[in-house]
Design an enzyme around this catalytic site. Structure first.
Site, PDB file in Angstrom:
ATOM      1  N   LYS A 110      19.547  37.524  66.679  1.00 34.95           N
ATOM      2  CA  LYS A 110      19.029  37.013  65.400  1.00 34.95           C
ATOM      3  C   LYS A 110      18.086  38.029  64.736  1.00 34.95           C
ATOM      4  O   LYS A 110      18.194  38.280  63.537  1.00 34.95           O
ATOM      5  CB  LYS A 110      18.269  35.693  65.610  1.00 34.95           C
ATOM      6  CG  LYS A 110      19.109  34.601  66.237  1.00 34.95           C
ATOM      7  CD  LYS A 110      18.321  33.331  66.439  1.00 34.95           C
ATOM      8  CE  LYS A 110      17.169  33.452  67.424  1.00 34.95           C
ATOM      9  NZ  LYS A 110      17.579  33.757  68.823  1.00 34.95           N
ATOM     10  N   ARG A 155      13.412  25.044  65.272  1.00 37.71           N
ATOM     11  CA  ARG A 155      13.948  25.141  66.615  1.00 37.71           C
ATOM     12  C   ARG A 155      14.087  23.781  67.284  1.00 37.71           C
ATOM     13  O   ARG A 155      14.578  23.688  68.404  1.00 37.71           O
ATOM     14  CB  ARG A 155      12.970  25.968  67.435  1.00 37.71           C
ATOM     15  CG  ARG A 155      13.571  27.135  68.134  1.00 37.71           C
ATOM     16  CD  ARG A 155      12.414  27.771  68.889  1.00 37.71           C
ATOM     17  NE  ARG A 155      12.836  28.843  69.704  1.00 37.71           N
ATOM     18  CZ  ARG A 155      12.736  30.120  69.346  1.00 37.71           C
ATOM     19  NH1 ARG A 155      12.279  30.457  68.183  1.00 37.71           N
ATOM     20  NH2 ARG A 155      13.112  31.049  70.185  1.00 37.71           N
ATOM     21  N   ARG A 187      16.461  44.744  76.422  1.00 34.99           N
ATOM     22  CA  ARG A 187      15.765  44.869  75.133  1.00 34.99           C
ATOM     23  C   ARG A 187      14.434  45.598  75.280  1.00 34.99           C
ATOM     24  O   ARG A 187      13.682  45.385  76.217  1.00 34.99           O
ATOM     25  CB  ARG A 187      15.501  43.486  74.544  1.00 34.99           C
ATOM     26  CG  ARG A 187      14.583  43.563  73.330  1.00 34.99           C
ATOM     27  CD  ARG A 187      14.560  42.330  72.506  1.00 34.99           C
ATOM     28  NE  ARG A 187      14.193  41.154  73.264  1.00 34.99           N
ATOM     29  CZ  ARG A 187      14.302  39.918  72.804  1.00 34.99           C
ATOM     30  NH1 ARG A 187      14.798  39.709  71.598  1.00 34.99           N
ATOM     31  NH2 ARG A 187      13.944  38.905  73.537  1.00 34.99           N
ATOM     32  N   ARG A 222       9.303  42.777  76.323  1.00 37.41           N
ATOM     33  CA  ARG A 222       8.601  41.527  76.043  1.00 37.41           C
ATOM     34  C   ARG A 222       8.346  40.771  77.338  1.00 37.41           C
ATOM     35  O   ARG A 222       9.196  40.733  78.220  1.00 37.41           O
ATOM     36  CB  ARG A 222       9.440  40.659  75.090  1.00 37.41           C
ATOM     37  CG  ARG A 222       9.092  40.888  73.661  1.00 37.41           C
ATOM     38  CD  ARG A 222      10.009  40.222  72.689  1.00 37.41           C
ATOM     39  NE  ARG A 222      10.347  38.831  72.957  1.00 37.41           N
ATOM     40  CZ  ARG A 222      11.095  38.085  72.152  1.00 37.41           C
ATOM     41  NH1 ARG A 222      11.561  38.606  71.031  1.00 37.41           N
ATOM     42  NH2 ARG A 222      11.393  36.843  72.454  1.00 37.41           N
ATOM     43  N   ARG A 228      13.801  29.691  78.720  1.00 35.18           N
ATOM     44  CA  ARG A 228      14.144  29.781  77.288  1.00 35.18           C
ATOM     45  C   ARG A 228      15.548  29.239  77.028  1.00 35.18           C
ATOM     46  O   ARG A 228      15.776  28.560  76.028  1.00 35.18           O
ATOM     47  CB  ARG A 228      14.053  31.238  76.824  1.00 35.18           C
ATOM     48  CG  ARG A 228      12.625  31.690  76.644  1.00 35.18           C
ATOM     49  CD  ARG A 228      12.510  33.188  76.625  1.00 35.18           C
ATOM     50  NE  ARG A 228      13.084  33.780  75.434  1.00 35.18           N
ATOM     51  CZ  ARG A 228      13.385  35.074  75.331  1.00 35.18           C
ATOM     52  NH1 ARG A 228      13.188  35.886  76.357  1.00 35.18           N
ATOM     53  NH2 ARG A 228      13.872  35.552  74.216  1.00 35.18           N
TER      54      ARG A 228
END
Ligand code: AP5
Length: 250
Positions: free
Chosen positions: A43, A122, A161, A194, A205
């Site tokens: 996203k 969300r 990431r 992160r 998550r």
């Protein structure tokens, strides 16, 4: 008024005290988008590319919470401190805290340049309160893009990431490596992993996404706003797929 549209996001990231450098009086057709999709579906990457094509600002709730987390602890409200703890675990921040934060930045939703919401809403409660605000202000959504990707690819994307600590640009160790290891191509900042990309947080998550966010797909389908997009392929291919699907609606 300037015709330059930047993605400075100062007001979004820092709240009412921030300064927006480019009021968008000149955008004939402002795009107002919500991006849905599992953590790691891409996203943020797409929001950045869509901003370059469509000019609307990239508004990420996760980026606001991460920016707040970098402030001096004394400058953080108790709710923001609590939000950091939820994030670290990979759990959703309580709706009331999220809404308070978005409400303070409602001017970004009224911006004539449009917006690309990433990470908000969300939960159904967040979607309902956002709908109320947009209806009340007569702000129409252009579409709600749902990025679809298999779980094994999601996990691979999250674990590789790396994010620029300074400008928030997103890289991937193998799919989108920086030119110089550990350094951001855009601003030279340091690339970091992160905290919530650790395996135990990723599991939490994904559970939160399946439980709380997937009902939004049906919510927006019923409002005839849902635009499903396959999130496999290169970022540029996915962006082209997205704009094509959005243009088909207009
Ligand atoms: P948030 O920051 O919103 O994170 P997220 O939804 O978990 O999404 P991610 O940022 O992890 O992934 P992404 O889909 O943006 O993927 P990306 O483009 O980076 O939220 C974080 C936390 O904040 C939440 O867990 C919660 O605690 C809290 N929070 C935020 N908003 C909230 C709300 N509204 N309510 C409650 N709590 C809230 O891509 C991932 C990787 O893949 C990158 O390395 C990228 O380079 C790579 N990649 C991207 N596209 C491709 C491609 N096409 N091919 C190969 N690699 C790719």
């Amino acid at each position: 008024m300037t015709s330059e549209r930047t993605n400075d996001r100062d007001v979004w990231l820092h709240g009412p005290l921030g300064q927006c450098p480019a009021p968008a009086d000149d955008v004939a057709h402002p795009w107002r988008l919500i991006l849905l999709g599992a953590p790691g579906a891409g996203k943020g990457t797409q929001a950045d590319l869509l901003h370059q094509k469509l000019k609307a600002c990239h508004l990420s709730t996760g980026d606001v919470f991460r920016a707040a987390g970098k402030q001096n602890a004394c400058d953080q409200s108790p709710a923001m401190k609590e939000a950091q703890e939820y994030m670290r675990r990979g759990a959703l921040v309580p709706d009331a805290t999220v809404w308070e934060m978005v409400r303070e930045r409602a001017g970004c939703l009224q911006c004539r340049g449009g917006f690309i919401l990433d990470g908000f809403p969300r939960t159904l409660a967040q979607a309902e309160v956002l709908k109320e605000l947009l209806d009340r202000e007569h702000i129409p959504l252009s579409g709600v893009v749902d990025y679809e990707l298999p779980l094994d690819e999601i996990v691979a994307r999250l674990s590789g990431r790396r994010t620029c600590a300074q400008c928030k640009a997103v890289f991937h160790l193998t799919h989108q490596p920086p030119a110089v290891e550990g350094k951001c191509d855009r601003c030279g900042g340091t690339l970091i992993q992160r905290e919530d990309d650790r395996p135990e947080s990723i599991t939490v998550r994904m559970e939160a996404y399946n439980r709380s966010t997937t009902p939004l797909i049906e919510f927006y389908r019923r409002l005839d706003l849902l635009v499903p997009v396959a999130a496999n392929g290169s970022p540029e291919e996915i962006c082209a797929r997205t704009t094509c699907a959005l243009q088909a609606r207009t």
